[in-house]
Motif scaffolding. Structure first.
Motif, PDB file in Angstrom:
ATOM      1  N   GLN A 244       0.831  -1.206   0.000  1.00  0.00           N
ATOM      2  CA  GLN A 244       0.000   0.000   0.000  1.00  0.00           C
ATOM      3  C   GLN A 244       0.865   1.255   0.000  1.00  0.00           C
ATOM      4  N   HIS A 245       1.947   1.233   0.787  1.00  0.00           N
ATOM      5  CA  HIS A 245       2.846   2.389   0.860  1.00  0.00           C
ATOM      6  C   HIS A 245       3.461   2.699  -0.503  1.00  0.00           C
ATOM      7  N   SER A 246       3.754   1.662  -1.264  1.00  0.00           N
ATOM      8  CA  SER A 246       4.404   1.843  -2.564  1.00  0.00           C
ATOM      9  C   SER A 246       3.457   2.396  -3.620  1.00  0.00           C
ATOM     10  N   GLY A 247       2.149   2.262  -3.355  1.00  0.00           N
ATOM     11  CA  GLY A 247       1.177   2.688  -4.349  1.00  0.00           C
ATOM     12  C   GLY A 247       0.926   1.658  -5.427  1.00  0.00           C
ATOM     13  N   ARG A 248       1.540   0.493  -5.268  1.00  0.00           N
ATOM     14  CA  ARG A 248       1.327  -0.562  -6.257  1.00  0.00           C
ATOM     15  C   ARG A 248      -0.071  -1.156  -6.090  1.00  0.00           C
ATOM     16  N   PRO A 249      -0.674  -1.595  -7.175  1.00  0.00           N
ATOM     17  CA  PRO A 249      -1.989  -2.234  -7.062  1.00  0.00           C
ATOM     18  C   PRO A 249      -1.881  -3.579  -6.365  1.00  0.00           C
ATOM     19  N   SER A 250      -2.964  -3.993  -5.748  1.00  0.00           N
ATOM     20  CA  SER A 250      -2.998  -5.286  -5.080  1.00  0.00           C
ATOM     21  C   SER A 250      -2.680  -6.394  -6.073  1.00  0.00           C
ATOM     22  N   GLY A 251      -1.803  -7.303  -5.663  1.00  0.00           N
ATOM     23  CA  GLY A 251      -1.429  -8.412  -6.528  1.00  0.00           C
ATOM     24  C   GLY A 251      -0.195  -8.149  -7.362  1.00  0.00           C
ATOM     25  N   ASP A 252       0.295  -6.902  -7.378  1.00  0.00           N
ATOM     26  CA  ASP A 252       1.517  -6.579  -8.122  1.00  0.00           C
ATOM     27  C   ASP A 252       2.705  -7.259  -7.446  1.00  0.00           C
ATOM     28  N   ARG A 253       3.445  -8.049  -8.198  1.00  0.00           N
ATOM     29  CA  ARG A 253       4.540  -8.823  -7.623  1.00  0.00           C
ATOM     30  C   ARG A 253       5.896  -8.138  -7.760  1.00  0.00           C
ATOM     31  N   GLY A 254       5.889  -6.890  -8.165  1.00  0.00           N
ATOM     32  CA  GLY A 254       7.151  -6.192  -8.339  1.00  0.00           C
ATOM     33  C   GLY A 254       7.684  -5.543  -7.078  1.00  0.00           C
ATOM     34  N   LEU A 255       6.943  -5.628  -5.976  1.00  0.00           N
ATOM     35  CA  LEU A 255       7.336  -4.964  -4.731  1.00  0.00           C
ATOM     36  C   LEU A 255       8.689  -5.469  -4.232  1.00  0.00           C
ATOM     37  N   GLN A 256       9.574  -4.516  -3.865  1.00  0.00           N
ATOM     38  CA  GLN A 256      10.884  -4.847  -3.298  1.00  0.00           C
ATOM     39  C   GLN A 256      11.168  -3.909  -2.125  1.00  0.00           C
ATOM     40  N   PRO A 257      10.506  -4.136  -0.975  1.00  0.00           N
ATOM     41  CA  PRO A 257      10.677  -3.212   0.153  1.00  0.00           C
ATOM     42  C   PRO A 257      12.008  -3.373   0.868  1.00  0.00           C
ATOM     43  N   GLY A 258      12.671  -4.510   0.717  1.00  0.00           N
ATOM     44  CA  GLY A 258      13.826  -4.893   1.508  1.00  0.00           C
ATOM     45  C   GLY A 258      13.510  -6.223   2.175  1.00  0.00           C
ATOM     46  N   GLN A 259      14.446  -6.740   2.941  1.00  0.00           N
ATOM     47  CA  GLN A 259      14.229  -8.026   3.608  1.00  0.00           C
ATOM     48  C   GLN A 259      13.435  -7.831   4.898  1.00  0.00           C
ATOM     49  N   ILE A 260      12.291  -8.505   4.997  1.00  0.00           N
ATOM     50  CA  ILE A 260      11.478  -8.508   6.219  1.00  0.00           C
ATOM     51  C   ILE A 260      11.790  -9.808   6.953  1.00  0.00           C
ATOM     52  N   ILE A 261      12.323  -9.698   8.166  1.00  0.00           N
ATOM     53  CA  ILE A 261      12.850 -10.881   8.854  1.00  0.00           C
ATOM     54  C   ILE A 261      12.213 -11.033  10.235  1.00  0.00           C
ATOM     55  N   PRO A 262      11.069 -11.714  10.335  1.00  0.00           N
ATOM     56  CA  PRO A 262      10.530 -12.044  11.661  1.00  0.00           C
ATOM     57  C   PRO A 262      11.361 -13.174  12.288  1.00  0.00           C
ATOM     58  N   ASP A 263      11.704 -13.015  13.544  1.00  0.00           N
ATOM     59  CA  ASP A 263      12.473 -14.020  14.284  1.00  0.00           C
ATOM     60  C   ASP A 263      11.691 -14.312  15.563  1.00  0.00           C
ATOM     61  N   ILE A 264      10.904 -15.391  15.544  1.00  0.00           N
ATOM     62  CA  ILE A 264       9.977 -15.694  16.635  1.00  0.00           C
ATOM     63  C   ILE A 264      10.559 -16.825  17.475  1.00  0.00           C
ATOM     64  N   ARG A 265      10.734 -16.594  18.773  1.00  0.00           N
ATOM     65  CA  ARG A 265      11.377 -17.585  19.631  1.00  0.00           C
ATOM     66  C   ARG A 265      10.547 -17.847  20.889  1.00  0.00           C
ATOM     67  N   ARG A 266      10.572 -19.107  21.304  1.00  0.00           N
ATOM     68  CA  ARG A 266       9.887 -19.476  22.548  1.00  0.00           C
ATOM     69  C   ARG A 266      10.618 -18.874  23.743  1.00  0.00           C
ATOM     70  N   HIS A 267       9.838 -18.301  24.645  1.00  0.00           N
ATOM     71  CA  HIS A 267      10.397 -17.714  25.859  1.00  0.00           C
ATOM     72  C   HIS A 267       9.314 -17.755  26.926  1.00  0.00           C
ATOM     73  N   ASP A 268       9.610 -18.366  28.063  1.00  0.00           N
ATOM     74  CA  ASP A 268       8.593 -18.539  29.096  1.00  0.00           C
ATOM     75  C   ASP A 268       8.553 -17.395  30.104  1.00  0.00           C
ATOM     76  N   GLY A 269       9.352 -16.366  29.885  1.00  0.00           N
ATOM     77  CA  GLY A 269       9.305 -15.195  30.749  1.00  0.00           C
ATOM     78  C   GLY A 269       8.407 -14.122  30.165  1.00  0.00           C
TER      79      GLY A 269
END
Length: 288
Positions: A244-269
């Protein structure tokens, strides 16, 4: 560059602490959270010592957990299930959430049909000895809004409490750490000032430490994991934002925002989320 570093209360700990108070002796507490069975049963045991009857269930895939934790499956012949329908959810939403229940109940005849709109699965179990059990399984969800304002139904924590006299003190959705940190991630990224040209960053790192559910099922290589689910929710929600930020239409596969890296880890605290924008590591020339 750090964008966010925030900790949250662990919902299960907060509820346990609150209802261990002497004023709640004799009360009945039911809660739905995004935590594994061991943590939920440990919290139940603590409240039992304080004179409180408690049952904590999974808010994630509640029907699957019902069959894993509460159903006697020996001798089970058939399971007739009516799944919820809701005007703001896809017609098959609650059957998809029940995956892979049919494969899990390999020798059981499972039928699923649309039911009521009150966020319950209606379940009828039939056994080889002729006995039957009819029950309802709550699927806690809350109506909110997507970024474009569209009504959106999503899983939520839930707390239901009766005092010692049987009076209902609360019966409502509760935002758990799982939901709160997810919202904080989206809010942080949406409110940040990004550039006008792609890529907007080299690496957008999202580190999340929290308790949750993660176990393998005895069906092929299926797992039940809130960590995997959160990883997907974060990645695709942020991808949608940058689309949406890029203004590209939905479904456009040309988006290159950068690497999005979620790192989800178990933690009991205490659950914690950290977001930062990082450069690529410098290229080290290879010496021949």
């Amino acid at each position: 560059m750090s964008l966010l570093d925030k900790s949250f209360d662990r919902t299960l700990d907060a509820w346990t602490h609150a209802y261990m108070a002497p004023a709640w002796r004799g009360a009945v507490v039911e809660g739905w959270v995004f935590e594994g069975v061991d943590a939920r049963r440990a919290a139940q045991a603590k409240l039992e010592q304080a004179g409180v009857t408690a049952r904590f269930r999974s808010a994630y895939k509640p029907l699957v957990h019902f069959f894993l934790e509460e159903v006697e499956r020996d001798g089970l012949v058939s399971a007739e299930i009516r799944y919820p329908l809701h005007e703001h959810a896809q017609a098959k939403r609650f059957t998809l959430e029940a995956y892979p229940l049919v494969a899990l109940l390999q020798d059981v005849r499972v039928t699923m049909a649309p039911g009521a709109d009150d966020l319950h699965y209606d379940v009828r179990l039939s056994y080889a000895d002729g006995s039957t059990i009819e029950t309802r399984v709550f699927a806690p969800n809350q109506l909110g809004h997507a970024p474009d304002g569209t009504p959106e139904l999503s899983p939520t924590g839930w707390l239901r409490v009766q005092d010692a006299d049987g009076a209902v003190q609360t019966d409502a959705a509760q935002a758990t750490e799982y939901q709160l940190l997810f919202r904080s991630i989206l809010d942080t990224v949406r409110s940040h000032t990004w550039g006008a040209h792609e890529p907007y960053f080299d690496r957008l790192e999202i580190r999340v430490d929290l308790p949750g559910i993660d176990f393998a099922l005895p069906v092929d290589e299926e797992i039940v994991s809130t960590f995997e689910a959160l990883h997907e929710d974060i990645y695709f929600s942020l991808l949608e934002h940058f689309q949406q930020h890029s203004g590209r239409p939905s479904g456009d596969r040309g988006l290159q925002p950068g690497q999005i890296i979620p790192d989800i880890r178990r933690h009991d605290g205490a659950p914690r989320v950290r977001i930062s924008v990082e450069p690529f590591a410098p290229v080290v020339p290879v010496t021949p």
